[in-house]
Design a protein around this motif. Structure first.
Motif, PDB file in Angstrom:
ATOM      1  N   PHE C  18       0.877  -1.175   0.000  1.00  0.00           N
ATOM      2  CA  PHE C  18       0.000   0.000   0.000  1.00  0.00           C
ATOM      3  C   PHE C  18       0.907   1.215   0.000  1.00  0.00           C
ATOM      4  CE2 PHE C  18      -2.127  -3.278   2.491  1.00  0.00           C
ATOM      5  CZ  PHE C  18      -3.333  -3.382   1.823  1.00  0.00           C
ATOM      6  N   VAL C  21       3.942   1.139   2.236  1.00  0.00           N
ATOM      7  CA  VAL C  21       3.890   0.071   3.231  1.00  0.00           C
ATOM      8  C   VAL C  21       3.820  -1.293   2.540  1.00  0.00           C
ATOM      9  CG1 VAL C  21       2.552  -0.901   5.121  1.00  0.00           C
ATOM     10  CG2 VAL C  21       2.672   1.579   4.819  1.00  0.00           C
ATOM     11  N   PRO C  42       2.827  -9.878  15.177  1.00  0.00           N
ATOM     12  CA  PRO C  42       2.618  -8.601  15.837  1.00  0.00           C
ATOM     13  C   PRO C  42       1.553  -7.781  15.114  1.00  0.00           C
ATOM     14  CG  PRO C  42       4.943  -8.934  15.346  1.00  0.00           C
ATOM     15  CD  PRO C  42       4.200 -10.048  14.714  1.00  0.00           C
ATOM     16  N   ASN C  43       1.126  -6.720  15.764  1.00  0.00           N
ATOM     17  CA  ASN C  43       0.140  -5.851  15.125  1.00  0.00           C
ATOM     18  C   ASN C  43       0.727  -5.260  13.860  1.00  0.00           C
ATOM     19  OD1 ASN C  43      -0.526  -5.072  18.419  1.00  0.00           O
ATOM     20  ND2 ASN C  43      -2.027  -5.979  17.060  1.00  0.00           N
ATOM     21  N   LYS C  47      -1.523 -10.029   8.830  1.00  0.00           N
ATOM     22  CA  LYS C  47      -2.432 -11.174   8.952  1.00  0.00           C
ATOM     23  C   LYS C  47      -3.782 -10.892   8.277  1.00  0.00           C
ATOM     24  CE  LYS C  47      -2.236 -10.809  13.451  1.00  0.00           C
ATOM     25  NZ  LYS C  47      -1.347  -9.631  13.594  1.00  0.00           N
ATOM     26  N   THR C  48      -4.362  -9.781   8.675  1.00  0.00           N
ATOM     27  CA  THR C  48      -5.660  -9.450   8.090  1.00  0.00           C
ATOM     28  C   THR C  48      -5.516  -9.221   6.589  1.00  0.00           C
ATOM     29  OG1 THR C  48      -6.322  -8.456  10.173  1.00  0.00           O
ATOM     30  CG2 THR C  48      -7.603  -7.852   8.242  1.00  0.00           C
ATOM     31  N   TYR C  58      -8.645  -7.508  -1.716  1.00  0.00           N
ATOM     32  CA  TYR C  58      -7.494  -6.787  -2.251  1.00  0.00           C
ATOM     33  C   TYR C  58      -6.910  -7.631  -3.373  1.00  0.00           C
ATOM     34  CZ  TYR C  58      -7.351  -3.950   2.060  1.00  0.00           C
ATOM     35  OH  TYR C  58      -7.634  -3.110   3.088  1.00  0.00           O
ATOM     36  N   GLN C  90     -12.247  -8.783  11.341  1.00  0.00           N
ATOM     37  CA  GLN C  90     -11.658  -8.370  12.605  1.00  0.00           C
ATOM     38  C   GLN C  90     -12.574  -7.363  13.313  1.00  0.00           C
ATOM     39  OE1 GLN C  90      -7.651  -6.986  12.230  1.00  0.00           O
ATOM     40  NE2 GLN C  90      -7.407  -6.720  14.425  1.00  0.00           N
ATOM     41  N   HIS C 218      -4.564 -13.377  18.969  1.00  0.00           N
ATOM     42  CA  HIS C 218      -3.486 -12.934  19.858  1.00  0.00           C
ATOM     43  C   HIS C 218      -3.569 -13.650  21.198  1.00  0.00           C
ATOM     44  CE1 HIS C 218      -2.053  -9.915  17.163  1.00  0.00           C
ATOM     45  NE2 HIS C 218      -3.188  -9.259  17.147  1.00  0.00           N
TER      46      HIS C 218
ATOM     47  N   ARG E 125       5.528   2.356  16.231  1.00  0.00           N
ATOM     48  CA  ARG E 125       4.785   2.157  14.985  1.00  0.00           C
ATOM     49  C   ARG E 125       4.058   3.451  14.578  1.00  0.00           C
ATOM     50  NH1 ARG E 125       2.895  -2.218  11.922  1.00  0.00           N
ATOM     51  NH2 ARG E 125       4.973  -2.974  12.270  1.00  0.00           N
ATOM     52  N   THR E 136      -6.771   3.191   7.626  1.00  0.00           N
ATOM     53  CA  THR E 136      -6.120   2.090   6.917  1.00  0.00           C
ATOM     54  C   THR E 136      -5.168   1.305   7.814  1.00  0.00           C
ATOM     55  OG1 THR E 136      -4.229   3.393   6.189  1.00  0.00           O
ATOM     56  CG2 THR E 136      -6.170   3.438   4.788  1.00  0.00           C
ATOM     57  N   GLY E 139      -5.815  -3.426  12.959  1.00  0.00           N
ATOM     58  CA  GLY E 139      -6.588  -3.346  14.186  1.00  0.00           C
ATOM     59  C   GLY E 139      -5.740  -2.921  15.375  1.00  0.00           C
ATOM     60  N   GLU E 141      -2.800  -1.519  15.410  1.00  0.00           N
ATOM     61  CA  GLU E 141      -2.218  -0.184  15.234  1.00  0.00           C
ATOM     62  C   GLU E 141      -3.230   0.887  15.631  1.00  0.00           C
ATOM     63  OE1 GLU E 141       0.784  -1.294  11.498  1.00  0.00           O
ATOM     64  OE2 GLU E 141      -1.233  -0.572  11.122  1.00  0.00           O
ATOM     65  N   GLY E 166      -7.284  -6.652  20.784  1.00  0.00           N
ATOM     66  CA  GLY E 166      -6.628  -6.713  19.480  1.00  0.00           C
ATOM     67  C   GLY E 166      -5.137  -6.464  19.493  1.00  0.00           C
TER      68      GLY E 166
HETATM   69  N1  LIG Z   1      -5.509  -0.015   2.804  1.00  0.00           N
HETATM   70  C1  LIG Z   1      -4.325   0.160   3.403  1.00  0.00           C
HETATM   71  N2  LIG Z   1      -3.607   1.255   3.129  1.00  0.00           N
HETATM   72  C2  LIG Z   1      -2.401   1.461   3.732  1.00  0.00           C
HETATM   73  N3  LIG Z   1      -1.841   0.613   4.595  1.00  0.00           N
HETATM   74  C3  LIG Z   1      -2.517  -0.494   4.905  1.00  0.00           C
HETATM   75  C4  LIG Z   1      -3.796  -0.782   4.328  1.00  0.00           C
HETATM   76  N4  LIG Z   1      -4.214  -1.953   4.807  1.00  0.00           N
HETATM   77  C5  LIG Z   1      -3.253  -2.390   5.658  1.00  0.00           C
HETATM   78  N5  LIG Z   1      -2.240  -1.525   5.714  1.00  0.00           N
HETATM   79  C6  LIG Z   1      -1.018  -1.658   6.511  1.00  0.00           C
HETATM   80  O1  LIG Z   1      -0.521  -2.939   6.278  1.00  0.00           O
HETATM   81  C7  LIG Z   1      -0.008  -3.490   7.474  1.00  0.00           C
HETATM   82  C8  LIG Z   1      -0.642  -4.858   7.722  1.00  0.00           C
HETATM   83  O2  LIG Z   1      -1.969  -4.672   8.157  1.00  0.00           O
HETATM   84  P1  LIG Z   1      -2.871  -5.873   8.668  1.00  0.00           P
HETATM   85  O3  LIG Z   1      -4.208  -5.319   8.920  1.00  0.00           O
HETATM   86  O4  LIG Z   1      -2.765  -6.984   7.730  1.00  0.00           O
HETATM   87  O5  LIG Z   1      -2.194  -6.240  10.026  1.00  0.00           O
HETATM   88  P2  LIG Z   1      -2.560  -7.394  11.041  1.00  0.00           P
HETATM   89  O6  LIG Z   1      -1.483  -8.352  11.014  1.00  0.00           O
HETATM   90  O7  LIG Z   1      -3.928  -7.876  10.799  1.00  0.00           O
HETATM   91  O8  LIG Z   1      -2.503  -6.594  12.414  1.00  0.00           O
HETATM   92  P3  LIG Z   1      -3.446  -6.626  13.698  1.00  0.00           P
HETATM   93  O9  LIG Z   1      -3.039  -7.768  14.513  1.00  0.00           O
HETATM   94  O10 LIG Z   1      -3.113  -5.352  14.377  1.00  0.00           O
HETATM   95  O11 LIG Z   1      -4.828  -6.695  13.204  1.00  0.00           O
HETATM   96  C9  LIG Z   1      -0.297  -2.514   8.581  1.00  0.00           C
HETATM   97  O12 LIG Z   1       0.879  -1.823   8.904  1.00  0.00           O
HETATM   98  C10 LIG Z   1      -1.314  -1.569   7.989  1.00  0.00           C
HETATM   99  O13 LIG Z   1      -1.125  -0.282   8.471  1.00  0.00           O
END
Ligand SMILES: Nc1ncnc2c1ncn2[C@@H]1O[C@H](COP(=O)(O)OP(=O)(O)OP(=O)(O)O)[C@@H](O)[C@H]1O
Ligand SMILES: Nc1ncnc2c1ncn2[C@@H]1O[C@H](COP(=O)(O)OP(=O)(O)OP(=O)(O)O)[C@@H](O)[C@H]1O
Ligand SMILES: CC(C)C[C@H](N)C(=O)O
Ligand SMILES: [Mg+2]
Ligand SMILES: [Mg+2]
Lengths: 361, 310, 261, 380, 235
Positions: C18, C21, C42-43, C47-48, C58, C90, C218, E125, E136, E139, E141, E166
């Motif tokens: 993205f 990122v 980690p956050n 994963k999502t 996507y 989520q 988590h 972060r 964006t 969760g 974050e 989360g």
């Molecule tokens: N549409 C978007 N535009 C910009 N950045 C994005 C977008 N979607 C996700 N990201 C970034 O991509 C990274 C991965 O996001 P993702 O939601 O997959 O994390 P996650 O592993 O599910 O985390 P969590 O455990 O906090 O839910 C994050 O840093 C997020 O900020």
């Protein structure tokens, strides 16, 4: 005295409502004056309705009025499209009506309905004079601006015809919408074309805008309008800039006729908040013709219609009224006006005709 | 096309564009807070212009200098509009806060109708156009067929400065931050200590004053105002705001100028290229282009950054 | 459990960016038929995003996804669903003004007859299908929460969070998927509540078929209890893979995720 | 049931009085009565009781409405104007049912409703004037053409959302009217005449005599409008109470969740948009034939806004709301004719007041109940 | 006198009572926690304190002043900040802008900058993603951002509604550490959490709510032993 109802229909709301309200007041004036007349056989009541200048609303109110058998006749419509849409209704219900402002020829000539009359002239008459007049003054190069309503388009059509016939040259034609604010694009193009005369077929509001913006762009052509700009509002709205604008209207110049002056005096006496506008006198005349017919024939639609059909050489404030075989007033005269020192002045009396001022300066 | 004529078109387009853009900025502001089309925006613009006109008539002769007159006129007109905005927010918008947002659309639509009708009926001779005073200096230079008058320049500059000022206010100031916060999540905004009612009121005052300014500029440029002037300007302002990209002030500017350009091209160039098409088709042309642009750029020319995620 | 371990889902070199990122960074992983796979990290580790790419929300910047040998990389969300892959979100994504029944019934979209004629004019037949679906939804709800089953025709807006999560899970289960993606199902629940919900899912699973599950969590206790295998992501890359015990003892995982020095 | 019947009778009498009211005193009194009655009714919890009664006899409102219209038709059998207004209300209600499918279900706000209505009228004008196509068929061809022309917009409508989609339809609405006005092949600004509806050689615009009683020529139009309204209403109702309605609701409320569960967003948007335009065209054709005239001024942007207003005022998504809303929007300005130039001002104020008192519209949409009457038995 | 005193309040949504006769005291300088199963009414309690869903009976006293019926922004103005349920970041604002809104009531730009820097050290972060649109973010974050945002005003009372929801195990620990630190710097904390063990480890005292009523209360250690808590959380 018995009370007899007659109807008035015109645009009381929306963009051209000034004309509709002016017409309504004028018809109302006619009724009030008639009711003051001790010799009148009936007491009259004016039922006014708003057609919004929209055909569908027109059909609605026309149905309402026409199906009300207590209403004997009507003074109807300023907008051509509305008049076109309602003539069938009047015919179906047998309600005699007199159009007081719509100028499209087809309203009377497009059908053979005995119910439909018109006191004002059509745009054909007007444009024939308008074209002859200025070519007669020696102008050659025209640009036409017209609004895209039936009024503007009709004027464009007839004026173009007569102008070419009289040897004028059309450098360009611009259709504009009735609610347009900005004309600088069209006018810049016009400036490039260098016309001697700008012919404008449309109504006061955009007439004012176009004239103002011509000035802003420094276009120094003669501004030749139609009946649509012959209003006090045009002069008021432009102030000094109105000087030298031309306008044409069917009928004798009522300002010069004794009846006309009386009309305006009485109109002012009643303290209507709005001006009668250009077509007020026609509405007034129509109401009077109808009431006279009722006086003569009694409150009966068929009989009133017969009397109206045979109207010939009746003196009115707009001159003699005679109906032809399509119940169209054969207007003997088109009046020419020029704006001079903040007033519409009949051309023949103006400083311009006398050569003391020149158009387009 | 001769250069002087071209310059003239350009200037026309810029003037038109800047007026559209100011109207569009107002819409952008409201989209922010209400997330709804505020259909009375154009009519507030008209009320602002009439307030200016009335002030002018009222103070006629009091001040010598046209600049001073102008100042008083702008001040009063903007205040009237701002006050009107506050009243609208307080009595029409806030009470409907819990209803579906689209209902605000209907209320503002009806409000616009009511304002328009009131001016038409109750302003003296309100159904006819009114001359608007020429308060700005009209001297200028001519370059062949190109006329540049100082009033045009002043208006152009005012417009651009205003838009930039609003843009700064919204993106850089605290109040702007609060407005955006309320727009995105009014409840959380309150949890941050933002006075929700006050912000809605301020937004409406600001938006209405902006509309009044556009109305005055319109009056000063065309020297004419009328009760229905807001209708079309409202629609065009809305179109400009959306086609430029919502929530983005540069989008409003781009949209405003684009629309002006489309109209100019539609009225002049398009018929010149295709002689069979008369200039009356300009609006058909402009709005067709808008539909095409929306198909190609579904979130406006300056695309809204997507914040949606799953 | 099927020990032949045929792969049901495979991602190779999957990348999702993205702007600046990189949410998924040349990720390679596979999921075995019938297993419960834990997806940790980690956050913001992606994963999502991984779920979103698989389910067609996507479009991956690069790389491939295949499901039972069929390429799903560019499939739309709708096509993915037709491959019997369903998910939860989520952040709960229910249509709040709609009823519990509506929100769950749409999950069975694949088997609902949405033909114009059938719906508009063949009301008798429609009623039969409707009755069947109501029964199905009710049965599902009864497994999860009998009280909820009584609220089947109430709008979701009035229900507490936990019931909304249950509804989301029911929506994902009703079409009897082959692959179920769960994104932090325990968020906001107490231990007990979580345990209960997970048991219910397993119960449904044992009733219909041993479908495959990918579980993002988590809550380590849950991972330990539920999963047979885990994959840990960090910055969009796989940093560990193995059983629960294996990954918790992985040094990198401890530092980046569990927070043990 | 008693409550229902008495409410029905009172309401019917009210409608008849209102339609027949001529002068200012009558209209003013009737409007005031309505206001007071609704306030008092709210205070006494009358509306709630009514709602309960309605939910117990779910088919009552439909039957009552049809019967009501028929009774009014009988009462006004030869007063043309009342019948014209009544038929107009029904036709507007039909269009708005179409818009409601677009707006209330899939969430596309169509600001070009009047344009599609107009396409119907114009098609009817052209076909009925220049071809020998039977007129009932003309209605359906007109509807189809309206839907087909609408499909030009499908691409941008599918790609855009919210205000962006609104702009697409606004642009189309304005463009459509402008096009009609500048283009002379369809009569230009003057518009076209439409021959009256003729069914099996019977010209509907000629008055009818039944058993010596003179009937208005609007009666056949009213009947056709009623039949079409009942049909559209049934279809909308069935649509809402089916998987289609469910799918459309999902599209409106959450496109992402919907697509994740296999809902074909584009498909439902197209279906709703096309269906809505079809219905609008159908109503437009009938309206055109009834008023016998079409012109561009009938189909301005303002008219589209009026249609949208009806949907909002009625309570978005509830077909029942549309009928009283259409009645208010169509009849109120007409009944205010006696105040002439002030009528729009008053009309605007009344609508604002209604919304302030009922922020969710007259009859807000209720939760979906696929088979009303059945639920109670099943639930326990 | 306690900093926040909730005195026999009742709260309802559309006539349906959710809280019944709830009384709670939050002592100055302490961490008070509220435990309870899902739907027990914890968030509703917080909404009542903040004036979002005002109590319809009873009183809420903050710092000696009755705030029961004040509008939300005035309540916040008295020195309260909150991490709301569901995080509620402003989706179309950047991370930095979200933090600025958190400091809406702070006048001094320098102070704001300092706090912003502190938040960014706590959650690196957020520093990395200062210009990302909050909507964006992942969760977790967003959870970090919501916590960071609440730290931007320096309130007397900080209310957390499930802040660690989360978050990864690492950040859950981190989060509790932060809460403890904040508290030690003399901020009073009202904490709603599902993570009972860790909550009771840092809290001074707490309440257990079930079906809208307080069913148990006491010091953290008492609660850990309490049978209600055992029943609700540990089976
Ligand atoms: N549409 C978007 N535009 C910009 N950045 C994005 C977008 N979607 C996700 N990201 C970034 O991509 C990274 C991965 O996001 P993702 O939601 O997959 O994390 P996650 O592993 O599910 O985390 P969590 O455990 O906090 O839910 C994050 O840093 C997020 O900020
Ligand atoms: N807006 C609302 N309208 C109607 N009822 C509501 C609303 N919000 C919450 N409720 C109801 O109030 C009760 C308490 O909800 P609340 O959110 O306070 O619980 P909670 O203890 O915070 O639970 P959780 O652990 O899920 O956050 C629940 O039964 C819920 O259904
Ligand atoms: C243009 C119209 C509004 C008026 C004009 N008198 C006509 O005949 O139509
Ligand atoms: Mg995630
Ligand atoms: Mg909660």
């Amino acid at each position: 005295k018995d009370t007899v109802k007659i109807a008035y229909i015109g645009p009381l709301t929306g963009g051209v409502s000034a004309n509709g309200i002016g017409g309504r007041n004028s018809a109302d004036l006619a009724v009030r004056l008639k009711n003051q007349d001790p010799n009148a056989k009936y007491k009259y009541e004016l039922v006014a309705a708003d057609d919004e200048c929209k055909p569908n609303v027109g059909v609605q109110v026309a149905t309402k009025i026409a199906s009300d058998s207590s209403i004997i006749a009507g003074v109807t419509h300023y907008c051509s499209a509305v008049a076109m849409s309602t003539v069938d209704v009047y015919h179906k219900f047998g309600l005699p009506v007199m159009v007081w402002g719509a100028v499209l020829p087809e309203i009377t000539y497009g059908n053979d309905y005995k119910e439909v009359h018109r006191v004002n002239g059509t745009m054909i008459n007007q444009n024939e004079v308008a074209a002859k007049f200025l070519t007669g003054l020696g102008y050659k190069r025209w640009v036409i601006i017209h609004d895209t309503t039936d009024y503007g388009k009709g004027h464009n059509k007839y004026f173009s015809q007569f102008l070419t016939k009289n040897g004028g040259q059309i450098l360009g034609t611009f259709g504009v919408t009735a609610d347009q604010q900005d004309f600088t694009a069209e006018l810049t193009k016009i400036k490039e074309l260098k016309p001697e005369v700008v012919y404008f077929g449309g109504l006061t509001p955009i007439g004012i805008r176009i004239r103002t913006q011509m000035d802003r762009l420094g276009i120094k052509a003669v501004f030749e309008g139609t009946s649509g700009i012959k209003s006090d509002a045009y002069i008021e709205g432009l102030g000094k800039l109105s000087e030298g604008s031309l306008s044409f209207i069917e009928g004798a110049p009522w300002e010069k006729l004794p009846g006309g002056l009386g009309f305006i005096a009485k109109y002012n006496q009643q303290k209507y908040p709005d001006a009668p506008e250009a077509y007020g006198p026609f509405a007034y005349t129509a109401a009077n013709l109808i009431m006279d017919a009722i006086e003569k024939a009694g409150p009966d639609r068929k009989k009133v219609m017969a009397v109206l059909n045979n109207t010939q050489n009746v003196e009115t404030i707009i001159g003699k009224v005679s109906f032809d075989d399509h119940r169209q007033n054969v207007v003997p005269l088109i009046s020419k006006y020029v704006a001079q020192d903040g007033k519409w002045v009949v051309w023949e009396d103006s400083l311009y005709a006398k050569g003391q001022r020149k158009l387009g300066q | 096309m001769p250069f002087d004529i071209f310059l003239q078109y350009l200037l026309n387009g810029l003037m038109l564009g800047v007026i559209y853009a100011i109207v569009a900025v107002g819409f952008t502001l409201y989209f922010g807070v209400l997330d709804v089309i505020k259909f009375s925006h154009g009519d507030i613009l008209m009320v602002g212009a009439f307030a200016g006109l009335t002030t002018y008539i009222g103070i006629a002769g009091t001040f010598e200098s046209p600049w001073l007159q102008l100042l008083v006129l702008v001040f009063i007109s903007l205040s009237v509009a701002a006050f009107l905005g506050a009243v609208i927010a307080r009595y029409l918008i806030l009470p409907l806060q819990k209803a579906p947002p689209i209902n605000t659309l209907l209320v503002t639509l009806m409000l616009g109708l009511a304002l328009r009708e009131m001016v038409r009926l109750f302003y003296p001779n309100g159904s006819n156009p009114k001359p608007f005073p020429r308060l700005l200096p009209t001297d200028g230079i001519a370059l062949g067929e190109f006329t540049l008058r100082s009033d045009s320049l002043i208006l152009l500059a005012t417009g651009i400065i205003t838009i930039i000022a609003v843009q700064r206010l919204i993106t850089k100031s605290k109040i702007g931050l609060a407005i955006r916060a309320v727009a995105q999540d009014s409840e959380t905004a309150r949890i941050m200590g933002i006075n929700f009612h006050q912000i809605v009121l301020i937004t409406f005052m600001l938006g209405s004053a902006l509309a009044a300014l556009a109305g005055l500029m319109n009056g000063l440029y065309y020297n004419e105002v009328n009760f229905s002037m807001g209708l079309l300007l409202g629609v065009i302002g809305f179109s400009a705001a959306v086609v430029g990209g919502l929530g983005n002030f540069y989008g409003a500017i781009v949209g405003g100028f684009l629309f002006a350009a489309l109209q100019t091209v539609g009225a002049v160039l398009f018929p010149a290229i295709m002689p069979s098409v008369p200039s009356a088709y300009k609006d058909v042309f402009a709005f067709t282009m808008i539909i095409i642009i929306m198909g190609l750029k579904p979130t406006g020319l300056i695309s809204e950054k997507s914040s949606e995620r799953v | 459990m099927n020990s032949a371990k045929s792969k049901i889902l495979e991602a190779s070199n999957l990348t999702m960016r993205f702007g600046g990122v990189t949410a998924l960074d040349s990720l390679n992983l596979h999921v075995n038929e019938g297993e419960v796979l834990g997806l940790l990290g980690p956050n913001g580790s992606g994963k999502t995003t991984f779920f979103n790419v698989i389910t067609g929300l996507y479009r991956a910047t690069a790389g491939n996804v295949s499901f039972r040998g069929q390429d799903l990389t560019d499939a739309s969300a709708q096509e993915v669903y037709l491959h019997a892959i369903t998910r939860t979100f989520q952040r709960s994504r229910l249509s709040l003004p709609l009823t519990v029944f509506d929100n769950i019934a749409i999950g069975d979209n694949r088997r609902l007859n949405t033909g114009l004629f059938f719906n508009l004019f063949a009301r008798d037949q429609f009623e039969k299908e409707y009755d069947r679906v109501v029964e199905q939804v009710r049965a599902l709800l009864l497994t999860f929460n009998p009280q909820l089953a009584a609220k089947i025709f109430e709008p979701v807006a009035s229900l507490p969070m936990i019931d909304r999560r249950r509804i989301e899970i029911c929506r994902a289960l009703i079409s009897e998927p082959d692959l179920l993606l769960l994104d932090e199902p325990s968020a906001g629940m107490t231990h007990d509540e979580t345990a209960e919900v997970m048991n219910d899912i397993l119960q449904v699973r044992s009733k219909i078929k041993p479908f495959t599950i990918i579980l993002i969590e988590h809550e380590m206790g849950l991972i330990q209890r539920m999963t047979e295998r885990c994959i840990v992501l960090n910055y969009g890359k796989k940093i560990a893979e193995g059983t629960y015990d294996e990954i918790v003892s992985n040094r990198e995982v401890q530092v980046a995720y569990l927070g043990q020095e | 049931m008693k409550l229902l019947i008495s409410t029905f009778i009172v309401f019917l009498i009210y409608c008849i009085l209102l339609l027949g009211a001529e002068n200012q005193v009558e209209v003013g009194a009737l409007v005031a009565v309505a206001f007071v009655a609704s306030l008092v009714g709210k205070k006494l919890g009358f509306m709630d009781r009514l709602a309960i009664a309605v939910s117990q006899h779910s088919s009552f409102p439909a039957i009552a409405s049809v019967v009501g219209v028929l009774i009014m038709m009988a009462v006004f059998h030869n007063s043309h104007f009342a019948l014209l207004m009544l038929a107009t209300v029904l036709i507007y209600a039909i269009v708005c049912l179409g818009l409601n499918i677009q707006f209330g279900y899939v969430g596309i706000v169509n600001f070009a409703g009047a344009a599609f209505f107009g396409i119907g009228s114009y098609t009817a004008a052209v076909l009925a004037t220049h071809t020998a196509v039977p007129h009932l068929l003309v209605l359906f061809i007109a509807a189809t053409i309206s839907a087909l022309i609408g499909s030009i917009l499908i691409y941008p409508v599918l790609r855009t959302r919210g205000h962006y989609a609104a702009l697409v339809t606004i642009a189309f609405g304005i463009l459509f009217r402008n096009f009609l006005e500048v283009n002379d092949t369809l009569g230009g600004p003057q518009g076209l005449k439409i021959p009256p509806l003729t069914i099996f050689g019977w010209n509907l615009s000629e008055g009818i005599q039944v058993g010596g009683i003179e009937l208005s020529f609007y009666i056949p139009y009213l009947l056709i409008a009623l039949i079409l309204l009942v049909a559209t209403f049934r279809i909308t109702r069935n649509l809402e109470r089916s998987w289609i309605g469910l799918s459309m609701d999902m599209v409106r409320t959450d496109e992402i969740a919907a697509s994740t569960f296999g809902v074909n967003i584009a498909h439902w948007k197209i279906v709703a948009f096309t269906l809505g335009n079809f219905v609008a065209g159908l109503a437009g054709a009938l309206y055109g034939m009834m008023t016998a005239y079409v012109a561009p001024n009938n189909f301005t942007f303002a008219d589209s806004l009026i249609l949208v207003s009806i949907v909002i005022l009625g309570g978005i998504g509830n077909p029942w709301g549309i009928i009283p809303a259409a009645a208010i929007v169509v009849i109120l300005p007409e009944k205010l004719q006696f105040i002439q130039e002030y009528r729009f001002l008053l009309y605007a104020i009344v609508v604002i007041l209604i919304l302030l008192f009922r922020p969710d519209g007259l009859l807000p949409r209720r939760i979906r109940n696929y088979f009303p009457g059945k639920k109670a038995g099943e639930q326990e | 006198m306690a900093l926040l005193e909730i005195d026999h309040i009742n709260t309802a949504y559309d006539r349906i009572d959710v809280l019944e006769d709830v009384s709670i005291k939050v002592e100055r300088g302490q961490i008070t926690c509220i435990l309870g199963a899902n739907g027990a009414g914890k968030s509703t309690l917080i909404r009542s304190i903040l004036g979002l869903t005002p109590a319809n009976r009873g009183k809420i006293i903050f710092n000696g002043a009755d705030i029961t019926h004040l509008p939300t922004h005035r309540i916040i103005g008295q020195g309260i900040a909150c991490v709301p349920e569901g995080r509620r970041v402003f989706p179309r604002m950047t991370v930095d802008e979200n933090l600025s809104v958190g400091a809406y009531l702070v006048g001094d730009q320098k102070v704001i900058q300092e706090r912003r820097d502190r938040v960014k050290t706590l959650f690196p972060r957020l520093a990395e993603r200062a210009n990302q649109l909050a909507g964006t973010m992942s969760g977790g974050e967003q959870a970090m951002l919501a916590i960071g945002r609440s730290l931007m005003s320096s309130p007397e009372l900080l209310i957390f509604d499930e802040p660690s929801l989360g978050l990864s195990p690492l950040f859950v620990k981190e989060n509790f550490k932060i809460i403890k630190e904040i508290n030690e710097m003399s901020t009073t904390v009202l904490l709603v959490e599902q993570n009972v063990r860790q909550t009771l480890a840092i809290a001074h005292c707490g309440y257990v709510i079930a079906k809208g009523q307080v069913v148990a209360q006491g010091s953290a250690s008492e609660l850990a032993e309490n049978s209600e808590v055992q029943a609700a959380y540990f089976g």
